[in-house]
Design a protein around this motif. Structure first.
Motif, PDB file in Angstrom:
ATOM      1  N   ALA A   1       0.831  -1.210   0.000  1.00  0.00           N
ATOM      2  CA  ALA A   1       0.000   0.000   0.000  1.00  0.00           C
ATOM      3  C   ALA A   1       0.859   1.250   0.000  1.00  0.00           C
ATOM      4  O   ALA A   1       0.531   2.259  -0.643  1.00  0.00           O
ATOM      5  CB  ALA A   1      -0.932  -0.011   1.209  1.00  0.00           C
TER       6      ALA A   1
ATOM      7  N   ALA B   1       2.272   1.826  -3.427  1.00  0.00           N
ATOM      8  CA  ALA B   1       1.232   2.345  -4.321  1.00  0.00           C
ATOM      9  C   ALA B   1       0.812   3.756  -3.951  1.00  0.00           C
ATOM     10  O   ALA B   1       0.046   4.390  -4.687  1.00  0.00           O
ATOM     11  CB  ALA B   1       0.016   1.417  -4.294  1.00  0.00           C
ATOM     12  N   ARG B   2       1.293   4.229  -2.803  1.00  0.00           N
ATOM     13  CA  ARG B   2       0.908   5.546  -2.282  1.00  0.00           C
ATOM     14  C   ARG B   2      -0.616   5.688  -2.248  1.00  0.00           C
ATOM     15  O   ARG B   2      -1.183   6.694  -2.682  1.00  0.00           O
ATOM     16  CB  ARG B   2       1.543   6.671  -3.103  1.00  0.00           C
ATOM     17  CG  ARG B   2       3.065   6.723  -2.965  1.00  0.00           C
ATOM     18  CD  ARG B   2       3.667   7.913  -3.652  1.00  0.00           C
ATOM     19  NE  ARG B   2       5.110   7.969  -3.442  1.00  0.00           N
ATOM     20  CZ  ARG B   2       5.727   8.563  -2.416  1.00  0.00           C
ATOM     21  NH1 ARG B   2       4.991   9.162  -1.496  1.00  0.00           N
ATOM     22  NH2 ARG B   2       7.040   8.567  -2.317  1.00  0.00           N
ATOM     23  N   ASP B   3      -1.248   4.648  -1.710  1.00  0.00           N
ATOM     24  CA  ASP B   3      -2.710   4.576  -1.634  1.00  0.00           C
ATOM     25  C   ASP B   3      -3.125   4.694  -0.172  1.00  0.00           C
ATOM     26  O   ASP B   3      -3.096   3.703   0.567  1.00  0.00           O
ATOM     27  CB  ASP B   3      -3.182   3.250  -2.222  1.00  0.00           C
ATOM     28  CG  ASP B   3      -4.693   3.159  -2.337  1.00  0.00           C
ATOM     29  OD1 ASP B   3      -5.384   3.866  -1.580  1.00  0.00           O
ATOM     30  OD2 ASP B   3      -5.173   2.362  -3.159  1.00  0.00           O
TER      31      ASP B   3
ATOM     32  N   ARG C   1      -6.075   2.360   0.969  1.00  0.00           N
ATOM     33  CA  ARG C   1      -5.634   0.959   1.062  1.00  0.00           C
ATOM     34  C   ARG C   1      -4.749   0.759   2.284  1.00  0.00           C
ATOM     35  O   ARG C   1      -4.881  -0.243   2.998  1.00  0.00           O
ATOM     36  CB  ARG C   1      -4.885   0.575  -0.213  1.00  0.00           C
ATOM     37  CG  ARG C   1      -4.362  -0.854  -0.237  1.00  0.00           C
ATOM     38  CD  ARG C   1      -3.634  -1.100  -1.553  1.00  0.00           C
ATOM     39  NE  ARG C   1      -2.997  -2.407  -1.576  1.00  0.00           N
ATOM     40  CZ  ARG C   1      -2.206  -2.821  -2.563  1.00  0.00           C
ATOM     41  NH1 ARG C   1      -1.991  -2.040  -3.620  1.00  0.00           N
ATOM     42  NH2 ARG C   1      -1.655  -4.025  -2.516  1.00  0.00           N
TER      43      ARG C   1
END
Length: 248
Positions: A197, A200-202, A205
């Motif tokens: 996560a 993904a730099r989310d 999430r």
């Protein structure tokens, strides 16, 4: 004193006059953190004052400071005692930790550099390496270090300071983490979704994965604590350096 009687070992270091109350509190906190003062144990202010080389007034002031933080309790005519947390209180502290860490982690996603992400990845790799080496107690220490690093990257110094403050209260739960998994490599693997996560730099999430990660630990640690499976001798297996790093 007879020749065959040894003097009682001194627990605390003699203090200098400046800022005595906070320094008293700091030494008592360290003693709680590394297990020299156990949950429920009486903290005799007269002995503490004698070992620290000060009067009882700043000692009591320092103990009151720790009482305001929930680490010391006082009883009329009985004195001061180290707070012995029960399972419900431990759950509350874990809830607070989760609130702090979720907020800090979301901020970390926006702030972190490639180098920061690499540091977190390296920390998880360290968990794998320690699992392979069978160093389970050090793995517990480095697991906590990963989560502190995540809070640090959030950039809020007050959150980090509060996170450090509750580390003493979480000491029992932290020490139990190693008992949650038959395979120590699973401790490392449980961090892989967090790293994905982060890569993904989310933030959404990361929040979901971190919530699940922390909730799983909380549920199982509190259950072990509630059933009496927690044994303070587990803390004695940690070296002085390991215990200190849990309370850095």
């Amino acid at each position: 004193m007879s020749d065959d009687q040894s003097p009682e070992p001194q627990i605390f270091e003699t203090l200098q006059p400046a800022d005595l109350a906070s320094r008293v509190a700091d030494q008592v906190l360290r003693a709680i953190g590394d297990g020299r003062l156990r949950p429920g144990e009486k903290v005799a202010d007269a002995r503490l004052a004698r070992e620290l080389g000060t009067s009882r007034a700043p000692v009591r002031e320092g103990l009151r400071l720790l009482e305001s933080q929930g680490l010391i309790v006082s009883h009329p005519r009985r004195g001061f005692f180290v707070h012995a947390y029960d399972a419900d209180e431990l759950k509350e502290v874990y809830d607070l930790r989760e609130c702090l860490e979720l907020h800090a982690a979301e901020a970390a996603v926006a702030r972190m550099t490639k180098a920061d992400c690499a540091r977190l990845e390296a920390q998880v790799q360290k968990l794998y390496d320690l699992a392979d080496e069978g160093q389970t107690q050090e793995q517990v220490v480095q697991d906590f270090a990963f989560h502190r690093m995540l809070c640090e990257l959030g950039g809020n110094s007050r959150i980090l300071r509060l996170f450090d403050q509750i580390a003493a209260e979480l000491r029992a739960g932290i020490a139990l983490v190693g008992q949650l998994y038959d395979d120590p490599e699973e401790i490392a693997r449980s961090h892989d979704p967090l790293i994905k996560a982060l890569r993904a730099r989310d933030p959404a999430r990361l929040r979901a994965e971190l919530h699940e990660h922390l909730q799983d630990a909380q549920i199982h640690v509190v259950q072990l604590f509630r059933t009496g499976a927690f044994d303070l001798t587990n803390l004695d297996k940690l070296s002085d350096d390991q215990r200190n790093r849990l309370l850095r």
